[in-house]
Design an enzyme around this catalytic site. Sequence first.
Site, PDB file in Angstrom:
ATOM      1  N   ARG A  74       0.807  -1.224   0.000  1.00 28.37           N
ATOM      2  CA  ARG A  74       0.000   0.000   0.000  1.00 28.37           C
ATOM      3  C   ARG A  74       0.840   1.274   0.000  1.00 28.37           C
ATOM      4  NH1 ARG A  74      -3.747  -3.641   1.412  1.00 28.37           N
ATOM      5  NH2 ARG A  74      -2.516  -4.451   3.111  1.00 28.37           N
ATOM      6  N   HIS A 110       4.983  -9.483  -7.599  1.00 32.71           N
ATOM      7  CA  HIS A 110       3.837  -8.744  -8.147  1.00 32.71           C
ATOM      8  C   HIS A 110       3.999  -7.275  -7.781  1.00 32.71           C
ATOM      9  CE1 HIS A 110      -0.132  -7.472  -9.237  1.00 32.71           C
ATOM     10  NE2 HIS A 110      -0.509  -8.703  -9.567  1.00 32.71           N
ATOM     11  N   TYR A 154      -0.286  -2.286  -6.412  1.00 28.80           N
ATOM     12  CA  TYR A 154      -1.424  -1.841  -7.221  1.00 28.80           C
ATOM     13  C   TYR A 154      -1.452  -0.335  -7.453  1.00 28.80           C
ATOM     14  CZ  TYR A 154      -3.179  -6.553  -6.490  1.00 28.80           C
ATOM     15  OH  TYR A 154      -3.312  -7.913  -6.468  1.00 28.80           O
ATOM     16  N   HIS A 188       0.099  -4.855 -13.591  1.00 26.13           N
ATOM     17  CA  HIS A 188      -1.149  -4.486 -14.275  1.00 26.13           C
ATOM     18  C   HIS A 188      -0.884  -3.173 -15.024  1.00 26.13           C
ATOM     19  CE1 HIS A 188      -3.868  -6.640 -11.075  1.00 26.13           C
ATOM     20  NE2 HIS A 188      -2.790  -7.332 -11.360  1.00 26.13           N
ATOM     21  N   GLU A 214       0.097  -8.371 -17.056  1.00 29.56           N
ATOM     22  CA  GLU A 214      -1.006  -9.262 -16.683  1.00 29.56           C
ATOM     23  C   GLU A 214      -2.299  -8.801 -17.336  1.00 29.56           C
ATOM     24  OE1 GLU A 214      -1.552  -9.839 -12.472  1.00 29.56           O
ATOM     25  OE2 GLU A 214      -3.412 -10.966 -12.748  1.00 29.56           O
ATOM     26  N   ASP A 216      -4.260 -14.380 -16.005  1.00 30.62           N
ATOM     27  CA  ASP A 216      -5.057 -14.609 -14.805  1.00 30.62           C
ATOM     28  C   ASP A 216      -6.411 -15.156 -15.241  1.00 30.62           C
ATOM     29  OD1 ASP A 216      -7.034 -13.984 -12.709  1.00 30.62           O
ATOM     30  OD2 ASP A 216      -5.361 -12.995 -11.696  1.00 30.62           O
ATOM     31  N   HIS A 231      -9.469 -12.938 -14.319  1.00 30.70           N
ATOM     32  CA  HIS A 231      -9.542 -11.729 -15.134  1.00 30.70           C
ATOM     33  C   HIS A 231      -9.986 -12.058 -16.560  1.00 30.70           C
ATOM     34  CE1 HIS A 231      -6.236  -9.823 -12.343  1.00 30.70           C
ATOM     35  NE2 HIS A 231      -7.357 -10.110 -11.712  1.00 30.70           N
ATOM     36  N   HIS A 289      -1.971 -17.143 -13.210  1.00 33.78           N
ATOM     37  CA  HIS A 289      -2.651 -16.945 -11.937  1.00 33.78           C
ATOM     38  C   HIS A 289      -3.936 -17.761 -11.983  1.00 33.78           C
ATOM     39  CE1 HIS A 289      -0.643 -12.772 -11.154  1.00 33.78           C
ATOM     40  NE2 HIS A 289       0.145 -13.777 -10.864  1.00 33.78           N
ATOM     41  N   ASP A 291     -13.378  -7.910 -10.989  1.00 35.67           N
ATOM     42  CA  ASP A 291     -12.111  -8.512 -10.569  1.00 35.67           C
ATOM     43  C   ASP A 291     -12.247  -8.962  -9.125  1.00 35.67           C
ATOM     44  OD1 ASP A 291      -9.559  -9.218  -9.885  1.00 35.67           O
ATOM     45  OD2 ASP A 291      -8.622  -7.324 -10.436  1.00 35.67           O
ATOM     46  N   HIS A 300     -11.630 -12.467  -6.961  1.00 35.56           N
ATOM     47  CA  HIS A 300     -11.157 -13.846  -6.975  1.00 35.56           C
ATOM     48  C   HIS A 300     -11.883 -14.662  -5.914  1.00 35.56           C
ATOM     49  CE1 HIS A 300      -6.944 -12.202  -8.355  1.00 35.56           C
ATOM     50  NE2 HIS A 300      -7.928 -11.788  -9.117  1.00 35.56           N
ATOM     51  N   GLU A 360      -4.015 -16.828  -6.174  1.00 37.13           N
ATOM     52  CA  GLU A 360      -4.200 -15.509  -5.519  1.00 37.13           C
ATOM     53  C   GLU A 360      -5.602 -15.474  -4.937  1.00 37.13           C
ATOM     54  OE1 GLU A 360      -3.686 -13.206  -9.123  1.00 37.13           O
ATOM     55  OE2 GLU A 360      -1.825 -12.403  -8.350  1.00 37.13           O
TER      56      GLU A 360
HETATM   57 ZN   LIG Z   1      -2.313  -9.134 -10.620  1.00 41.19          ZN
HETATM   58 ZN   LIG Z   2      -3.643 -12.087 -10.994  1.00 43.72          ZN
END
Ligand SMILES: [Zn+2]
Ligand SMILES: [Zn+2]
Length: 286
Positions: free
Chosen positions: A36, A66, A69, A106, A144, A179, A182, A216, A229, A231, A261
Site C-alpha cells: 500500500r 507482483h 497496485y 497491471h 497481466e 489470470d 480476469h 494466476h 475482478d 477472486h 491468488e
Molecule cells: Zn495481478
Molecule cells: Zn492475478
Amino acid sequence: MRFGVHVPVGGGLARAVARAVELGCETIQIFSGNPRGWRSGPVPQPAGDQFRAALAREGIAPLVVHAIYLINPASSKDDIREKSVAALAELLGRCVALDAAYLVLHPGSHGGDGVAAGARRAGEALAEAWSRAGKPGRPTILLENVAGGGMLVGGTPGELAAIREAAGELGPRLGVCLDSCHAFAAGYDVRRTTGWERLLAEVEQAWWPGAVKVIHANDSVGGLGSHRDRHTHLGQGAIGEEGFRAMMVQPALRGLPVLLETPQDDPGHDVRNLKTLRRLWQEVTS
Ligand SMILES: [Zn+2]
Ligand SMILES: [Zn+2]
C-alpha cells in the site's frame, strides 16, 4: 506445471519462505515491500541473500514479484506517472536483489482518453523505468491481463501487445501473465477448452508462441464478461474445476508456474486450493 501461492511478506521475507515450505509450494509470488506504499527502499542485503538461499535450498522457483497496485503506468497525470516510473524502477532493483525471475504488472487505467493512448503511455513509462534501473536483464516484466471494462488497459492480449509495441527496446523482452479470473471476467469462457484456446490463440497472434510465462489460477465471483475482478477459491466460483482442467491441458501452458491468488479469509484455504490444483493435475495427467 509448478504450483504455488501468493505469500504475504508482512512478517518478513524469512517468514514468507517458511510459509511457502509449509504449504509445499514449488513456486512463489510475493509483493516486494509494502503493497500500500509507493516506496519501500532497497532490500536489506542479509535478508535478501538469506531469502535467495532459502528458496534455492527448498527448490522453490521461479520467484515471481507482483508490482504494487498503486503503480499506474498508463496514467495521463504527470505526478502519478512519475511516481509509477520511480516505484517501478525501485521495484526492478528489489527484484534484482532477490533474483526474481518475473515482475508481474497491471497496465493500469487510461483515465478516460482511450485504450490506445493509455497503452502507449504505459509502454513508454515501462521503458523509462527499465532505463532508470540500469536496463537489468532480469527480471522479465510480465504484463497481466485484467478484467477489462471501464478505463482499464489490458483486458485482451492485443491491448497488452500495444503496450509492448510502445516500449521500444524493452518490448521484445516483455512477456505475459494470464489470470484465469480476469480472463473470464473480460469475456473469455475459460470454463471450457475452447475459451482457453481462443485466449491463447490471441496471445500467439499478438505476441509469439511462448509469451505466457506465469499463470494466476483464481476462480471468479463475477460472471462471464462481468468485468468484476473478484477472486475466489477454486471450484467455488463461476469458472469451476472443469475450467482449471481445461487450462492444464493447453500445450502453450505446459510446464509453467501456476500461482493462487485466492482470498486470505482462512489460512486453510491455501492448503485446500493447492490440493485441488494437484488433484486436477493428476486427473488430467493420469
Ligand atoms: Zn495481478
Ligand atoms: Zn492475478
